[in-house]
Structures are given as C-alpha cells and as structure tokens.
Motif scaffolding. Sequence first.
Motif, PDB file in Angstrom:
ATOM      1  N   UNK A  25     -29.555  -3.380  26.112  1.00 61.27           N
ATOM      2  CA  UNK A  25     -30.878  -3.404  26.543  1.00 61.27           C
ATOM      3  C   UNK A  25     -31.416  -1.998  27.258  1.00 61.27           C
ATOM      4  N   UNK A  26     -30.654  -1.174  27.746  1.00 61.27           N
ATOM      5  CA  UNK A  26     -30.777   0.161  28.253  1.00 61.27           C
ATOM      6  C   UNK A  26     -30.500   1.286  27.058  1.00 61.27           C
ATOM      7  N   UNK A  27     -30.492   0.707  26.000  1.00 60.07           N
ATOM      8  CA  UNK A  27     -30.201   1.747  24.815  1.00 60.07           C
ATOM      9  C   UNK A  27     -29.005   2.647  25.060  1.00 60.07           C
ATOM     10  N   UNK A  28     -28.100   2.056  25.617  1.00 66.30           N
ATOM     11  CA  UNK A  28     -26.854   2.937  25.716  1.00 66.30           C
ATOM     12  C   UNK A  28     -25.692   2.427  24.850  1.00 66.30           C
ATOM     13  N   UNK A  29     -25.911   2.518  23.724  1.00 64.67           N
ATOM     14  CA  UNK A  29     -25.195   2.115  22.422  1.00 64.67           C
ATOM     15  C   UNK A  29     -23.735   2.246  22.284  1.00 64.67           C
ATOM     16  N   UNK A  30     -23.417   3.527  22.922  1.00 66.84           N
ATOM     17  CA  UNK A  30     -21.788   3.977  22.888  1.00 66.84           C
ATOM     18  C   UNK A  30     -21.207   2.875  23.929  1.00 66.84           C
ATOM     19  N   UNK A  31     -21.836   2.513  24.825  1.00 66.31           N
ATOM     20  CA  UNK A  31     -21.119   1.660  26.013  1.00 66.31           C
ATOM     21  C   UNK A  31     -21.137   0.350  25.654  1.00 66.31           C
ATOM     22  N   UNK A  32     -22.257  -0.198  24.941  1.00 70.51           N
ATOM     23  CA  UNK A  32     -22.462  -1.378  24.621  1.00 70.51           C
ATOM     24  C   UNK A  32     -21.427  -1.704  23.503  1.00 70.51           C
ATOM     25  N   UNK A  33     -21.407  -0.764  22.510  1.00 66.58           N
ATOM     26  CA  UNK A  33     -20.458  -0.779  21.363  1.00 66.58           C
ATOM     27  C   UNK A  33     -19.057  -0.947  21.813  1.00 66.58           C
ATOM     28  N   UNK A  34     -18.556  -0.231  22.977  1.00 72.07           N
ATOM     29  CA  UNK A  34     -17.277  -0.268  23.233  1.00 72.07           C
ATOM     30  C   UNK A  34     -16.902  -1.545  24.109  1.00 72.07           C
ATOM     31  N   UNK A  35     -17.843  -2.176  24.858  1.00 73.27           N
ATOM     32  CA  UNK A  35     -17.657  -3.367  25.250  1.00 73.27           C
ATOM     33  C   UNK A  35     -17.589  -4.568  24.465  1.00 73.27           C
ATOM     34  N   UNK A  36     -18.677  -4.593  23.380  1.00 76.42           N
ATOM     35  CA  UNK A  36     -18.587  -5.536  22.454  1.00 76.42           C
ATOM     36  C   UNK A  36     -17.265  -5.689  21.721  1.00 76.42           C
ATOM     37  N   UNK A  37     -16.824  -4.471  21.383  1.00 70.05           N
ATOM     38  CA  UNK A  37     -15.412  -4.300  20.780  1.00 70.05           C
ATOM     39  C   UNK A  37     -14.191  -4.920  21.727  1.00 70.05           C
ATOM     40  N   UNK A  38     -14.364  -4.665  22.991  1.00 70.07           N
ATOM     41  CA  UNK A  38     -13.356  -5.378  24.053  1.00 70.07           C
ATOM     42  C   UNK A  38     -13.376  -6.834  23.883  1.00 70.07           C
ATOM     43  N   UNK A  39     -14.956  -7.302  23.934  1.00 70.16           N
ATOM     44  CA  UNK A  39     -14.898  -8.760  23.976  1.00 70.16           C
ATOM     45  C   UNK A  39     -14.357  -9.474  22.655  1.00 70.16           C
ATOM     46  N   UNK A  40     -14.506  -8.649  21.540  1.00 70.42           N
ATOM     47  CA  UNK A  40     -13.937  -9.125  19.971  1.00 70.42           C
ATOM     48  C   UNK A  40     -12.497  -9.111  20.311  1.00 70.42           C
ATOM     49  N   UNK A  41     -12.008  -7.865  20.663  1.00 74.15           N
ATOM     50  CA  UNK A  41     -10.397  -8.112  20.529  1.00 74.15           C
ATOM     51  C   UNK A  41      -9.962  -9.219  21.391  1.00 74.15           C
ATOM     52  N   UNK A  42     -10.519  -9.539  22.597  1.00 76.67           N
ATOM     53  CA  UNK A  42      -9.891 -10.676  23.467  1.00 76.67           C
ATOM     54  C   UNK A  42      -9.907 -11.704  22.825  1.00 76.67           C
ATOM     55  N   UNK A  43     -11.015 -12.319  22.174  1.00 83.38           N
ATOM     56  CA  UNK A  43     -11.171 -13.384  21.305  1.00 83.38           C
ATOM     57  C   UNK A  43     -10.257 -13.470  20.125  1.00 83.38           C
ATOM     58  N   UNK A  44     -10.287 -12.366  19.398  1.00 83.35           N
ATOM     59  CA  UNK A  44      -9.551 -12.421  18.237  1.00 83.35           C
ATOM     60  C   UNK A  44      -7.928 -12.699  18.587  1.00 83.35           C
ATOM     61  N   UNK A  45      -7.333 -12.034  19.542  1.00 81.90           N
ATOM     62  CA  UNK A  45      -6.099 -12.075  19.974  1.00 81.90           C
ATOM     63  C   UNK A  45      -6.017 -13.692  20.322  1.00 81.90           C
ATOM     64  N   UNK A  46      -6.804 -14.117  21.306  1.00 80.18           N
ATOM     65  CA  UNK A  46      -6.674 -15.736  21.461  1.00 80.18           C
ATOM     66  C   UNK A  46      -6.908 -16.456  20.349  1.00 80.18           C
ATOM     67  N   UNK A  47      -7.760 -16.481  19.611  1.00 80.06           N
ATOM     68  CA  UNK A  47      -7.670 -17.347  18.500  1.00 80.06           C
ATOM     69  C   UNK A  47      -6.732 -17.383  17.316  1.00 80.06           C
TER      70      UNK A  47
END
Length: 291
Positions: free
Chosen positions: A150-172
């Motif tokens: 929402x703050x248009x800080x896309x690099x940080x958002x991208x990194x955090x979304x990747x972290x979320x995906x990695x956690x869920x991918x490993x769990x699933x």
Amino acid sequence: MEQLLNQQKHIIDLAYGTAQKFILEGKPGKVIPAGLQALHFSICVYGSYSVDVIPAYLVLAEACIGADCLMQATTYLSQAQWIVLKTPDCSLAIQYKLHRDLGLLCAAKGNFEQSVYHLANDIYLASCEFGPNAIQTAGGYFHLANIFFRQNKMDIANSLYAEVTAIWHAFLMTSVQTQEQILKLQAEASPFDEDREVSKDHLTEAEQAETIQALNAILDFREQAPKQQPDETAKVLHSLAMLYYLSMDLSKAQEVGVKAFDLVNQLPQQESLEAIDHLLKLINSKPFYKT
C-alpha cells in the motif's frame, strides 16, 4: 453446575466458530451477534479479566475493522490489551494475535508506521512461540507485506510475499507427503475402501479458507507485477494446488496444478516439475472426494 458449565463452554465454541466463519465469508455484520454471545458466555465462565475472554474480543474487533467501525474496534482491542497487561504470564500465542489485530486496526486508520510496529511484534512473538518458518508466523509476514504494498514499497513487499509463499510451500509439501503415506497404509489395510476419507488435514477449515485467500492475493500480485517472476508465480500456484488437494477440492486442485506445471515447464530451472507432476497424479487418482 457441571452440566451448565459444559453447556456454556459449548455455546462459546459454537458462537466463536460461527463468528470466524462469517469473518472469512466477508460478512462482518453477521459476526457481531455471534461474537457478543461468545464474549458474554466467556465472561460468565472465565471472568471478565481472564485471558480466555480475549479471543471473543479479537473476533469482535476484526468484525468492526471489516465493517469500518474503527472506534468500536479500538474499544474491543483496548479491553484485550488491558487483560494482557494485567496477565504477566499471558501466552505468546495470545499476544501475537493481539498485535496482529492492532496492526490491522492501525492500517485501517492509515497509521502505517504504527501498523508496521505491531506486525513486527506479531512476527517476533509468533516466531518465539512456533518458530520463524511456522505457518502461524506467515500470517504476520503477509499482512506486513500488504502494508508495504500500500505504501508502494514493492521491493520489500515482494520479498515478504516470497517469504510467505516459501513457508506455506514447505508446510504443504510435507502435508501432502503425510497424506499420501496415510492413504497407502489405509489401502494396504483395506484395499476395497480406497475412496474413503482416511485423514483430516492438520489445518482447520477456517485456516484453510484464510490461507487460500492469502495465497490468491499473492498470486494476483505476482500476475500483475510489471516485472514478472515466473518461478515465484509457479510456487504460489503449486502451493494453492496442494492446499486445494488437501481440502478435497479436486477440480480446483487440478486446474491450478496444471497451470503450475505448464509454467514450470517453460522455465530453465525445472526443480519442482517432478513434484507438481506427482501431485497431479495424486489428484487424478481421486483418493477422496470433496464433500
């Protein structure tokens, strides 16, 4: 008295579960009656200042945030925060949820700096309680990513979304492997009963719905990003396919799984291709059916 107490606890569970269901369905107005019942009986059973009352305050606050009744949400969260402050040994599992809702409230008010503070506390407390790569911690990362988006800080958002995906991918991945092992053992024990559901996934129905919403939001972010990252998009699709499979929505699992397979097939690095192909075979074998 014992029967009455058990009945009241049953009402708390029923009312709280109903409130959570309406939260996930995006019907905050319907949450309030159920949430108030959960709060009323929680106070009757546990007392006004017990930590066992906090879940009812939190679900009411979430409903008020969803309905844009931010003053009322502030009141509910203030009550919960007061109980936590008065309870030195309050569990981290309660505290991280409180900070998450405080973060969401601040975000709704447009106070992003304070929202980041609370969500950072959410991630820290969840990491201490469950581990940094636990699915409970992933929720904090997801909401924090939304703030930076929402703050248009896309690099940080991208990194955090990747972290979320990695956690869920490993769990699933682990969950699918466990499910497959259980199905094999069941088939060996009773080969004439292959299609019967043999195991409940570790995730509750509410957790499944919440995760599907989060992963679909990340998928939208990936697909609409100016700079495409097909490997990350494929990982989100693979995660969604596994989640749909585990929740027995086989048609949706098939649809998303095929998209993941086709996308990975176009990449130079095809490490996950075999895993996705195996998942599609599991889906096509129809070991259980959506009910």
